[in-house]
Design an enzyme around this catalytic site. Structure first.
Site, PDB file in Angstrom:
ATOM      1  N   SER A   1       0.834  -1.195   0.000  1.00  0.00           N
ATOM      2  CA  SER A   1       0.000   0.000   0.000  1.00  0.00           C
ATOM      3  C   SER A   1       0.877   1.256   0.000  1.00  0.00           C
ATOM      4  O   SER A   1       1.721   1.431  -0.864  1.00  0.00           O
ATOM      5  CB  SER A   1      -0.947  -0.037   1.202  1.00  0.00           C
ATOM      6  OG  SER A   1      -1.945   0.950   1.110  1.00  0.00           O
TER       7      SER A   1
ATOM      8  N   ASP B   1      -5.413  -2.837  -3.287  1.00  0.00           N
ATOM      9  CA  ASP B   1      -4.467  -2.676  -2.183  1.00  0.00           C
ATOM     10  C   ASP B   1      -3.835  -3.995  -1.723  1.00  0.00           C
ATOM     11  O   ASP B   1      -4.541  -4.899  -1.264  1.00  0.00           O
ATOM     12  CB  ASP B   1      -5.207  -2.032  -1.003  1.00  0.00           C
ATOM     13  CG  ASP B   1      -4.273  -1.412   0.011  1.00  0.00           C
ATOM     14  OD1 ASP B   1      -3.174  -1.942   0.204  1.00  0.00           O
ATOM     15  OD2 ASP B   1      -4.655  -0.399   0.610  1.00  0.00           O
TER      16      ASP B   1
END
Length: 820
Positions: free
Chosen positions: A79, A358
């Site tokens: 991320s 993500d």
């Protein structure tokens, strides 16, 4: 401690090496903190190299700087950590490039290296592209005068040509992130290569991704009739980049070599197809840079909030994948996907295309990839004990806390409602995917030194004493998205990352002199670390601080956002929400055509709900700003916090217990002191522990569990009087001071949770503050009568008696209760 090492260093001290792997956790906007940690780490390594070079002609006995080496050999990220790893590694390869003056005098725009940071000024840093990407680039709303060329995340530019709600890719505009990546790489291409000796000449970068299509696997199992195949789907993916030419240090990884990677160099010309900067003369595009940026952003594509990324990896990459398992790399070839076309006489695709989101959704702390990539002889673990370790994973975790457990209902039973269970499913699966049972074994040993962590810690000075604050990072509000609200939040966290990294290196990050991979020249670290083995508690720095790295990184004041900027954020939310509703309504009208009359009620309902959106967003976001002291003046915040729609506070619970327990009547402050810290306990043990605590403080008080249960389960009052707000503020301050003094062993004056100078002096002052909050639109006010009589009522035009103002949070409409 003043011990210094006087042993004669061996002749090959400059060949001793510690290999370092960085594991950058996901953090959304708090990635600014991780970026600051990396920024200072590069400054420290760079200044150490200068110090070693300055002593290269000295005799061994005259040297004061350790000669061993530290090599950044692998970087992993999830991320926000992926963005820091990608841009940060390229920026580090260009060397440390200070941004401001080295003396103590700040300029009009930049903070000097040794000066106290000031709001509005750029922090001192050495990786300008990383700083710009994390601090200057991302924001919900761009302020007038912004020169980055990057639009805000709430900008509606991505919706201009959208005509169907199904074509909307995310709640926020994700285009600014791609722009930030392009600006960073274009800037880095123009900077000459430095090839520092503290970075591997062949650096592996692993970026975790969540593959929404999944990669299918099948295994043969023993069974009876029917299929003997057991199928599985893996959604945890990663992109592996091998970047050559960033540094000059030698390092090879058999585990990383077994994993297919995109191999690029940063030293070749832009006409070289193997160069990261390669520019296709026919199309004018930079395909390698684009792939690097897209894979990086895919790891940070927070579901729903940011758009998924259209990615394609070669199918052959999945046939050559390294696994963080106790297997020899030669066996990885036996673990291959079972594609739908496997075994068929068809032309198989060469690429596997999927929507990536993500990577932190499944693996938010990719230290396992770093650990295996560092291994000298995988799968044999590298030495972990402090006396022999030479390969270390350093985790940078802006949010290291474990998730809290859900409480039970007030009747002691779990909530089994469909809505509750369904809402919990996503977070439950994410938390389980991040659970690492292998790490539980580490708790059995305190001598392992192959895994370290840097996490946010913030101190403030209250009454002349240093106090550790609960809220460390300014970007931590709203689940990590809050840092996009104001640039000062991101500046604070970038600088805090630098400050925390400095303290970590100078106080903790060390090994004993018995470790053969370091040169223990100079003074040891100030902190002893118990291992149970004599001599190992004294540590010598792995990365000593030299030059500018020795100058203290000063703390920046805790940042706050103005009410005007917060309102501008709400306005931008409404602008984007209105545009989304316009798209939806237009689509409904096209779909229903001549039957539009049937859709009118639905359209009216959608349009009528617009007024509620602003209230819902403020209801979610404003309380977090208030409780974290990131909006309003201190006295305003304290008064407003008493009126927020929360579970009953310690003061309210104490008042209720005192009211309903005869022997405790009038002892609100003493009850508040006794139950301090207990309200966070799970509901099934809350009442029992409060009762026990009160009985210890007041024997034979006779408090009943049902009394405590009622006091804690009943919602906080909707309306508060100025008198009761002042009483709560004073009670909180007194309890905090009593608890701190007890913790301090009653030695001198203890610090207090609430600075006494910030408390309103009297009831009239509270009234003035509350009236100001009414004018700002955060509180509503009503007059009440019979407040002192025990049965208060809202005043009407014909009500008799003394009228008293009662204040409530403006978005709260759950009743008319007053005080307790």
């Amino acid at each position: 401690m003043t011990e210094t090492n006087t042993a004669e260093p061996v002749a090959d001290d400059d060949q001793k090496t510690i290999y370092l792997g960085l594991a950058m956790s996901g953090a959304i906007s708090a990635g600014a903190y991780s970026a600051g940690v990396l920024d200072f780490l590069v400054e420290a390594l760079s200044e150490w190299e200068k110090a070693k070079d300055a002593e290269k002609d000295l005799r061994t006995e005259d040297r004061t700087v350790p000669r061993h080496r530290v090599v950044l050999a692998v970087m992993t990220g999830a991320s926000a950590g992926a963005i820091t790893s990608s841009i940060g590694s390229l920026a580090a390869g260009k060397g440390a490039r200070p941004s401001g003056p080295l003396d103590d005098t700040s300029t009009a725009t930049h903070v000097a290296r040794g000066a106290k940071p000031e709001a509005g000024k750029i922090p001192w840093h050495v990786l300008p592209e990383l700083y710009t990407a994390w601090v200057d680039g991302p924001a919900f709303v761009k302020k007038p005068g912004d020169t980055t060329g990057v639009p805000g995340l709430l900008d509606t530019g991505d919706l201009t040509k959208v005509t169907q709600i199904g074509s909307v890719r995310s709640l926020l505009n994700a285009e600014p992130l791609m722009k930030i990546g392009e600006i960073a790489l274009n800037s880095l291409e123009a900077v000459p290569a430095a090839r520092p000796p503290y970075i591997a000449g062949k650096l592996s970068i692993f970026l975790t991704q969540t593959n929404t299509r999944g990669i299918p696997y099948k295994i043969q199992v023993q069974g009876g009739a029917g299929s003997s195949i057991y199928g599985m789907m893996n959604h945890l993916d990663h992109a592996h980049f091998t970047i050559k030419g960033l540094g000059s240090a030698d390092f090879g990884s058999a585990w990383a070599a077994a994993d297919a990677s995109y191999d690029y160099t940063v030293t070749g010309p832009s006409t070289d197809p193997a160069s990261l900067w390669f520019k296709d003369s026919a199309s004018g595009t930079k395909p390698n840079c684009e792939r690097f940026i897209k894979n990086t952003l895919a790891s940070g594509a927070f579901p729903v909030g940011l758009s998924a990324i259209d990615l394609e990896h070669p199918v052959a990459f999945y046939d050559k994948r390294a696994w963080p398992l106790a297997l020899a790399p030669s066996l990885f070839a036996d673990i291959r996907p079972q594609w739908p076309w496997s075994g068929l006489t068809v032309t198989a695709p060469t690429g596997y295309r999927f929507a990536a989101v993500d990577g932190g959704a499944i693996n938010n702390d990719p230290f396992d990839l770093a650990r295996y990539a560092l291994m000298d002889d995988p799968p044999t673990p590298s030495a972990a004990d402090v006396a022999n370790v030479d390969r270390i994973v350093l985790m940078v975790s802006p949010f290291p806390e474990a998730p809290g457990i859900d409480g039970l209902e007030t009747d002691g039973k779990p909530n089994t409602a469909l809505s509750k269970v369904a809402a919990k499913l996503v977070s439950m699966f994410v938390e389980q995917s991040r659970f690492r049972p292998d790490l539980l074994l580490r708790s059995a040993s305190n001598s392992d030194a192959d895994l370290w962590r840097v996490s946010p810690t913030r101190y403030s000075i209250v009454n002349g004493k240093e106090r550790r604050e609960d809220a460390a990072i300014a970007c931590g509000l709203w689940g990590g998205f809050g840092g996009f609200l104001d640039i000062e939040f991101r500046r604070h966290d970038y600088e805090l990352g630098r400050r925390n990294c400095q303290r970590f290196l100078e106080q903790w990050f060390g090994l004993p002199r018995s470790n053969p991979h370091i040169d223990p020249t100079g003074a040891p670290l100030p902190n002893l670390m118990a291992t149970g083995i004599a001599g190992q508690e004294v540590r010598y720095p792995i990365i000593p601080l030299c030059g500018t790295a020795r100058r203290p990184v000063e703390a920046r004041d805790w940042p706050t956002v103005s009410t005007g900027d917060y309102d501008a954020f709400l306005d931008a939310v409404m602008t984007r929400a209105n545009r989304l509703l316009e798209i939806l309504v237009a689509q409904l009208k096209r779909s229903f055509g001549s039957w539009i009359g049937w859709a009118d009620p639905l359209i009216d309902w959608l349009l009528g709900g617009r007024d509620k959106i602003r209230s819902l967003v403020r209801d979610y976001s404003f309380g977090d700003l208030v409780t974290r002291d990131q909006i309003l003046a201190e006295t305003q915040r304290l008064v407003l916090e008493c009126c927020l729609p929360t579970a009953p506070t310690r003061y309210i619970v104490a008042k209720r217990i005192a009211r309903d327990t005869p022997k405790l009547s009038g002892l609100v402050q003493q009850i508040s002191d006794a139950i301090d810290g207990l309200l966070s306990l799970p509901v099934e043990v809350l009442a029992q522990n409060i009762c026990k605590s009160l009985e210890r403080a007041h024997p034979d008080c006779g408090v009943l569990e049902q009394t405590v249960t009622s006091a804690t389960a009943t919602p906080s009052p909707v309306y508060r009087t100025a008198r009761d707000i002042l009483a709560e503020l004073r009670a909180n301050a007194a309890t905090a001071k009593a608890m701190a003094k007890a913790k301090d062993g009653a030695k001198g004056e203890a610090d207090v949770e609430v600075d006494a100078a910030a408390l309103p002096p009297d009831e009239d002052a509270v009234t003035r503050i509350a009236d100001d909050l009414v004018r700002l639109g955060y509180l509503a006010v009503e007059e009440w009568v019979n407040v002192d009589g025990g049965k208060p009522k809202k005043a009407s035009w014909y009500s008799r008696g003394t009228r008293t103002k009662g204040y409530r949070y403006v978005d709260r409409k759950d009743g008319d209760t007053l005080d307790i």
